[in-house]
Scaffold this active site. Structure first.
Site, PDB file in Angstrom:
ATOM      1  N   ASP A  58      30.565 -15.916  52.799  1.00  0.00           N
ATOM      2  CA  ASP A  58      30.673 -15.731  54.244  1.00  0.00           C
ATOM      3  C   ASP A  58      30.743 -14.649  54.805  1.00  0.00           C
ATOM      4  OD1 ASP A  58      30.870 -16.192  56.877  1.00  0.00           O
ATOM      5  OD2 ASP A  58      32.734 -17.391  56.980  1.00  0.00           O
ATOM      6  N   LYS A  60      28.727 -13.382  57.225  1.00  0.00           N
ATOM      7  CA  LYS A  60      27.732 -13.408  58.479  1.00  0.00           C
ATOM      8  C   LYS A  60      27.121 -12.153  58.574  1.00  0.00           C
ATOM      9  CE  LYS A  60      31.074 -16.453  60.839  1.00  0.00           C
ATOM     10  NZ  LYS A  60      32.454 -16.424  59.862  1.00  0.00           N
ATOM     11  N   ASP A  63      22.586  -7.546  60.105  1.00  0.00           N
ATOM     12  CA  ASP A  63      21.886  -6.362  59.912  1.00  0.00           C
ATOM     13  C   ASP A  63      20.575  -6.176  60.112  1.00  0.00           C
ATOM     14  OD1 ASP A  63      22.270  -3.233  59.544  1.00  0.00           O
ATOM     15  OD2 ASP A  63      24.239  -3.597  58.632  1.00  0.00           O
TER      16      ASP A  63
HETATM   17  P1  BMP Z   1      40.173 -22.655  59.651  1.00  0.00           P
HETATM   18  O1  BMP Z   1      39.777 -24.243  59.085  1.00  0.00           O
HETATM   19  O2  BMP Z   1      41.212 -22.118  59.098  1.00  0.00           O
HETATM   20  O3  BMP Z   1      39.968 -22.417  61.193  1.00  0.00           O
HETATM   21  O4  BMP Z   1      38.876 -21.922  59.170  1.00  0.00           O
HETATM   22  C1  BMP Z   1      37.628 -21.914  59.462  1.00  0.00           C
HETATM   23  C2  BMP Z   1      36.761 -20.929  58.742  1.00  0.00           C
HETATM   24  O5  BMP Z   1      35.286 -21.237  59.150  1.00  0.00           O
HETATM   25  C3  BMP Z   1      37.205 -19.592  58.840  1.00  0.00           C
HETATM   26  O6  BMP Z   1      36.645 -18.776  57.410  1.00  0.00           O
HETATM   27  C4  BMP Z   1      36.157 -18.931  59.746  1.00  0.00           C
HETATM   28  O7  BMP Z   1      35.720 -17.633  59.551  1.00  0.00           O
HETATM   29  C5  BMP Z   1      34.711 -19.705  59.561  1.00  0.00           C
HETATM   30  N1  BMP Z   1      34.204 -20.164  60.834  1.00  0.00           N
HETATM   31  C6  BMP Z   1      34.555 -20.653  62.102  1.00  0.00           C
HETATM   32  O8  BMP Z   1      35.703 -20.871  62.106  1.00  0.00           O
HETATM   33  N2  BMP Z   1      33.740 -20.673  62.839  1.00  0.00           N
HETATM   34  C7  BMP Z   1      32.343 -20.556  63.065  1.00  0.00           C
HETATM   35  O9  BMP Z   1      31.765 -20.625  64.047  1.00  0.00           O
HETATM   36  C8  BMP Z   1      32.135 -19.932  61.864  1.00  0.00           C
HETATM   37  C9  BMP Z   1      32.734 -19.670  60.659  1.00  0.00           C
HETATM   38  O10 BMP Z   1      32.189 -18.995  59.656  1.00  0.00           O
END
Ligand code: BMP
Length: 213
Positions: A58, A60, A63
């Site tokens: 991930d 993202k 570029d």
């Molecule tokens: P958490 O369940 O702790 O909120 O983590 C969610 C994960 O998904 C994190 O790695 C975050 O960077 C990623 N993420 C997100 O939460 N929302 C998005 O829209 C895109 C993501 O990649």
């Protein structure tokens, strides 16, 4: 079946290994991003490969096509099975990521709309829908769409057909897995598992979505 994808945003190798070890019976894939890779290096992928869970990078990626290709090539050379890129960068960058993924027998997922509150500032008003169309044109494997807004993810589902949807926002961000599981292919869960005092039990709570029972 809805896969459970562990978002492994911890900062120490030992903790990362320990969480994956404990959660392994209840998860399908592991998503690694900047926090862990910046802290411990990309070599963490090889260390985690012992647990036989496909790894999603991930980064993202957002570029120009050439830089995107260089990043993706490095990711796949380290054993990742999928990469996430942004869609707003446009067709040539997304296509570079998709092509590099497919040349390496991997998958490419494109961020179409994000899960946090501020995502509405730019992704709403037609942008997410345009990215979803681009995903289809570029031949990407799927999209990232928010568990925090199931109604938006349902709209995006209607635009991408049977491409895969991986959906973050369950747990710590307030997304309800019951509301999203039926329309996505994978639920991404981070803090609700890795911050738990019992990560195995926390991961097991999502098992019902894997079996659909
Ligand atoms: P958490 O369940 O702790 O909120 O983590 C969610 C994960 O998904 C994190 O790695 C975050 O960077 C990623 N993420 C997100 O939460 N929302 C998005 O829209 C895109 C993501 O990649």
């Amino acid at each position: 079946m809805t896969e459970i994808i562990l978002a492994l945003d911890v900062m120490k190798k030992d903790k990362a290994v320990s969480i994956v070890q404990k959660a392994a019976p209840y998860i399908d894939k592991v998503k690694i991003g900047y926090p862990l890779v910046l802290a411990e290096g990309l070599g963490i992928a090889e260390i985690l490969s012992e647990y036989k869970k496909p790894l999603i990078a991930d980064f993202k990626v957002a570029d120009i096509p050439n830089t995107t290709r260089l990043i993706a090539e490095e990711v796949f050379s380290r054993g990742f099975s999928a990469i996430i890129c942004h869609g707003f960068v446009g067709h040539d960058s997304v296509r570079a990521c998709v092509e590099t993924a497919h040349e390496n027998m991997g998958e490419c997922y494109v961020v179409t709309e994000m899960s946090h509150p501020g995502a509405v500032d730019f992704f709403h008003g037609g942008v997410a829908e345009r990215i979803a169309e681009l995903v289809c044109e570029a031949g990407a494997d799927g999209i990232i769409a928010p568990a925090t807004r199931p109604e938006r993810t349902a709209v995006l589902r209607s635009l991408i057909g049977n491409k895969k949807i991986l959906s973050p926002g369950v747990g710590a961000q307030g997304g309800d897995p019951d509301a999203i599981a039926g329309i996505v292919d994978g639920i991404i869960v981070g803090r609700a598992i890795y911050e738990s005092s019992d990560p195995a039990a926390a991961a097991r709570q999502y098992s019902c979505f894997r079996t659909g029972i």
